[in-house]
Structures are given as structure tokens and as C-alpha cells.
Design an enzyme around this catalytic site. Structure first.
Site, PDB file in Angstrom:
ATOM      1  N   TYR A   1       0.845  -1.191   0.000  1.00 17.56           N
ATOM      2  CA  TYR A   1       0.000   0.000   0.000  1.00 17.56           C
ATOM      3  C   TYR A   1       0.891   1.256   0.000  1.00 17.56           C
ATOM      4  CZ  TYR A   1      -3.678   3.275   1.481  1.00 17.56           C
ATOM      5  OH  TYR A   1      -4.563   4.321   1.566  1.00 17.56           O
TER       6      TYR A   1
ATOM      7  N   LYS B   1       1.216   4.230  -2.902  1.00 18.28           N
ATOM      8  CA  LYS B   1       0.951   5.657  -2.662  1.00 18.28           C
ATOM      9  C   LYS B   1       2.212   6.493  -2.903  1.00 18.28           C
ATOM     10  CE  LYS B   1      -3.424   5.239  -1.643  1.00 18.28           C
ATOM     11  NZ  LYS B   1      -4.458   5.764  -2.523  1.00 18.28           N
TER      12      LYS B   1
HETATM   13  N1  LIG Z   1      -9.690   5.697   4.963  1.00 17.97           N
HETATM   14  C1  LIG Z   1      -8.409   5.885   5.189  1.00 17.97           C
HETATM   15  O1  LIG Z   1      -7.908   5.645   6.305  1.00 17.97           O
HETATM   16  C2  LIG Z   1      -7.534   6.429   4.106  1.00 17.97           C
HETATM   17  C3  LIG Z   1      -6.336   7.092   4.470  1.00 17.97           C
HETATM   18  C4  LIG Z   1      -5.530   7.594   3.466  1.00 17.97           C
HETATM   19  C5  LIG Z   1      -5.890   7.489   2.136  1.00 17.97           C
HETATM   20  N2  LIG Z   1      -7.037   6.843   1.807  1.00 17.97           N
HETATM   21  C6  LIG Z   1      -7.373   6.729   0.387  1.00 17.97           C
HETATM   22  O2  LIG Z   1      -8.637   7.287   0.151  1.00 17.97           O
HETATM   23  C7  LIG Z   1      -9.175   6.718  -1.046  1.00 17.97           C
HETATM   24  C8  LIG Z   1     -10.628   6.354  -0.819  1.00 17.97           C
HETATM   25  O3  LIG Z   1     -10.689   5.347   0.175  1.00 17.97           O
HETATM   26  P1  LIG Z   1     -11.778   5.308   1.332  1.00 17.97           P
HETATM   27  O4  LIG Z   1     -11.064   5.342   2.616  1.00 17.97           O
HETATM   28  O5  LIG Z   1     -12.829   6.311   1.073  1.00 17.97           O
HETATM   29  O6  LIG Z   1     -12.284   3.807   1.156  1.00 17.97           O
HETATM   30  P2  LIG Z   1     -13.703   3.191   0.802  1.00 17.97           P
HETATM   31  O7  LIG Z   1     -13.462   1.716   0.786  1.00 17.97           O
HETATM   32  O8  LIG Z   1     -14.747   3.733   1.696  1.00 17.97           O
HETATM   33  O9  LIG Z   1     -13.960   3.707  -0.685  1.00 17.97           O
HETATM   34  C9  LIG Z   1     -13.276   3.193  -1.789  1.00 17.97           C
HETATM   35  C10 LIG Z   1     -14.218   3.127  -2.971  1.00 17.97           C
HETATM   36  O10 LIG Z   1     -13.482   2.605  -4.086  1.00 17.97           O
HETATM   37  C11 LIG Z   1     -14.314   1.646  -4.732  1.00 17.97           C
HETATM   38  N3  LIG Z   1     -13.498   0.660  -5.420  1.00 17.97           N
HETATM   39  C12 LIG Z   1     -12.695  -0.278  -4.871  1.00 17.97           C
HETATM   40  N4  LIG Z   1     -12.185  -1.055  -5.812  1.00 17.97           N
HETATM   41  C13 LIG Z   1     -12.681  -0.609  -6.996  1.00 17.97           C
HETATM   42  C14 LIG Z   1     -12.529  -1.012  -8.338  1.00 17.97           C
HETATM   43  N5  LIG Z   1     -11.760  -2.056  -8.665  1.00 17.97           N
HETATM   44  N6  LIG Z   1     -13.195  -0.343  -9.303  1.00 17.97           N
HETATM   45  C15 LIG Z   1     -13.995   0.699  -8.976  1.00 17.97           C
HETATM   46  N7  LIG Z   1     -14.178   1.133  -7.726  1.00 17.97           N
HETATM   47  C16 LIG Z   1     -13.527   0.475  -6.745  1.00 17.97           C
HETATM   48  C17 LIG Z   1     -15.117   1.000  -3.628  1.00 17.97           C
HETATM   49  O11 LIG Z   1     -16.290   0.363  -4.128  1.00 17.97           O
HETATM   50  C18 LIG Z   1     -15.417   2.181  -2.727  1.00 17.97           C
HETATM   51  O12 LIG Z   1     -16.626   2.811  -3.061  1.00 17.97           O
HETATM   52  C19 LIG Z   1      -8.290   5.531  -1.396  1.00 17.97           C
HETATM   53  O13 LIG Z   1      -7.432   5.862  -2.471  1.00 17.97           O
HETATM   54  C20 LIG Z   1      -7.488   5.310  -0.124  1.00 17.97           C
HETATM   55  O14 LIG Z   1      -6.240   4.713  -0.372  1.00 17.97           O
HETATM   56  C21 LIG Z   1      -7.886   6.319   2.762  1.00 17.97           C
END
Ligand SMILES: NC(=O)c1ccc[n+]([C@@H]2O[C@H](COP(=O)([O-])OP(=O)(O)OC[C@H]3O[C@@H](n4cnc5c(N)ncnc54)[C@H](O)[C@@H]3O)[C@@H](O)[C@H]2O)c1
Length: 261
Positions: free
Chosen positions: A155, A159
């Protein structure tokens, strides 16, 4: 009327978490939205929310972004529907824990396909349209791309690649008037860590947050979705017209602490 009323925003991973919050925020500003996700049921719910919140028009594209043709279809449908693109938010992402020894080659492909390759592909397809509008790209990266996290190696690598892509594509696209920036959130309570296989066996998201919460300069470890939304609205706005190639940490100073769990 807001500055976004005439703008078209494409958001990937719009069906939950940050993507859902970003979509609702732009909807409240009256923007037109192209919402892309593989989760049809939740995407339909978010689409209805955004219509009620004030979006000018909403297109929902159900697409698994690990399939290249789906990315092409999502971009084509967006342009056919709106005839322009102003903001691309590369947000969809997956998380997997695992050290060098634990993480599998299959996990490598699973993570890099979405967290890196899909964003590269969307960006390539968006460039001619963003050049027309002098638009902007915002990548949703992570504090994990800046820190050394031995138990989240794939991961973190994905990133870090996205951060490199942000800075380097910003340089490459500046001549076309396209700005490229990233936000780097710290941990937030979304569904990303509840997905099967995301965390090491026996570990809950709360355990994970607790384990990573030491040494965060501003205290705590979690950020709110709204913190990330605010950063994205700023980067998409004219107030950020001189800002490109920035990886903006939204993380309570977490990235300042070099390594962790
Ligand atoms: N939540 C955290 O702690 C956190 C921290 C830092 C960065 N992020 C980043 O934020 C971004 C959003 O994540 P989140 O936390 O909102 O997670 P989440 O799981 O709530 O949302 C992710 C979304 O991506 C969609 N998705 C996953 N695989 C897919 C695919 N193959 N095709 C199309 N859609 C797909 C899922 O259906 C979901 O709706 C990500 O890039 C994640 O790495 C999250």
C-alpha cells in the site's frame, strides 16, 4: 451560484468513504458530476444524494477500474454526457496490510492495478479534455506514501508511486495549463479497512488505528472526511491557481514521523 456551477467533476471510488463525501461537497456547490465505482447499489444511493444536494446533473458509471476497457468507457460516457471535464479526482483505492514476507504477488497486482495503474490511465485519457478547460487533477494518496510502514509495504509503495506521479505529471502537464496535486490523508473511519483481507487476521480497524496512533504530532491518528473534502475543494478552486505538484498532507503531522506499524 458557486464557482463550480458550470464545472464537470469526475470522481472515482464515489460510492463510499472519501469519494462519497467529495461527491456530496461538489454537489452542494452545484457542479455536474460523473461518479464512477464498481459498487452499483451504493453508487445509486450516492447519485440520489447528490441530486438532492444540488448537483446540476449526475452521471453514474458502474465500472471495475481494474479492467482497462471500463476506464475508457467511463471517460467516454463522461464526455458524451457533459462535453467537457474540469476536475478529475482519482480517489478509488484499496488497502492491504502485509510485510515483504507476508504480502503476496497477487496482492501486488491487486493494489497496483487500482491505486496506480487506473489513476495513470484516467489521467492519460483526461489530458486532452483538461487542456481545453485548463482543468485540474487531484489524486487521493495517503500519508503511507511518505512514511516507512513495514507492515503496509505494498500500500505504501503504491501511494509513494502516486506521489511521484503527481509531482512528475504536474511538471509534464504544466505547459498545457493543467494543475496536478494530491491529498495525503492519515487514517479515517471508512470502509477501506473493513474489506475482507485488508488487515492482518484478528486485527480490527480500531486495533489498527490504536497501533498507529502513537507519535502523531497533533495527537490522535484519525482525520475526518470533511478535512479531506476541504483540502480537495481548495485544490480544485481558483484560490489554488498557482499550486501544482503539491502532496498536501491532511494528517495531524503524521507524515513527519518517519516510520511506524
Ligand atoms: N480511509 C483511510 O484511512 C484512508 C487514508 C488515506 C488514504 N485513503 C485513500 O482514500 C481513497 C478512498 O478510500 P476510502 O477510505 O474512502 O475507502 P472506501 O473503501 O470507503 O472507498 C473506496 C471506494 O473505491 C471503490 N473501489 C474499490 N475497488 C474498486 C474497483 N476495482 N473499481 C472501482 N471502484 C472500486 C469501492 O467500491 C469504494 O466505493 C483511497 O485511495 C485510499 O487509499 C484512505
Amino acid at each position: 451560484m458557486s464557482a463550480f456551477t458550470s464545472k464537470v467533476i469526475l470522481i472515482t471510488g464515489a460510492a463510499s468513504g472519501f469519494g462519497q463525501a467529495i461527491a456530496n461537497a461538489f454537489a452542494k456547490k452545484g457542479a455536474s458530476l460523473s461518479l464512477v465505482d464498481k459498487d452499483e447499489e451504493n453508487l445509486n444511493k450516492v447519485t440520489e444524494q447528490c441530486k438532492k444536494a444540488g448537483a446540476s446533473k449526475v452521471l453514474a458509471v458502474v465500472a471495475d477500474l481494474r479492467v482497462e476497457d471500463n476506464i475508457v468507457r467511463a471517460m467516454n460516457e463522461t464526455i458524451e454526457t457533459f462535453d467537457r471535464l474540469d476536475v478529475l479526482v482519482n480517489n478509488a483505492g484499496v488497502f492491504r496490510m502485509g510485510s515483504v514476507e507476508q504480502a503476496s504477488i497477487q496482492s501486488f497486482d491487486f493494489i497496483f492495478h487500482l491505486n496506480v495503474k487506473a489513476h495513470f490511465h484516467f489521467t492519460k485519457l483526461a489530458v486532452p479534455h483538461l487542456e481545453q478547460t485548463k482543468g485540474t487533477i487531484i489524486n487521493v494518496s495517503s500519508v503511507a506514501g511518505e512514511r516507512r510502514l513495514p507492515n503496509c509495504i505494498l500500500y505504501g509503495m503504491s501511494k509513494a508511486a502516486l506521489n511521484y506521479f503527481t509531482k512528475t505529471s504536474a511538471l509534464g502537464l504544466a505547459g498545457k495549463g493543467i494543475r496536478v496535486n494530491a491529498v495525503l490523508p492519515s487514517a479515517c473511519k471508512t470502509s477501506i479497512m473493513s474489506c475482507p483481507g485488508a488487515l492482518s487476521p484478528g486485527l480490527t480497524p480500531d486495533d489498527f488505528f490504536r497501533k498507529t496512533s502513537f507519535q502523531v504530532p497533533l495527537g490522535g491518528v484519525l482525520v475526518e472526511k470533511q478535512d479531506v473534502v476541504d483540502a480537495i475543494l481548495f485544490l480544485a478552486s481558483n484560490s489554488a491557481r498557482t499550486i501544482t505538484g503539491t502532496c498536501l498532507a491532511v494528517d495531524r503531522g503524521h507524515a513527519l514521523v518517519g516510520s511506524g506499524t
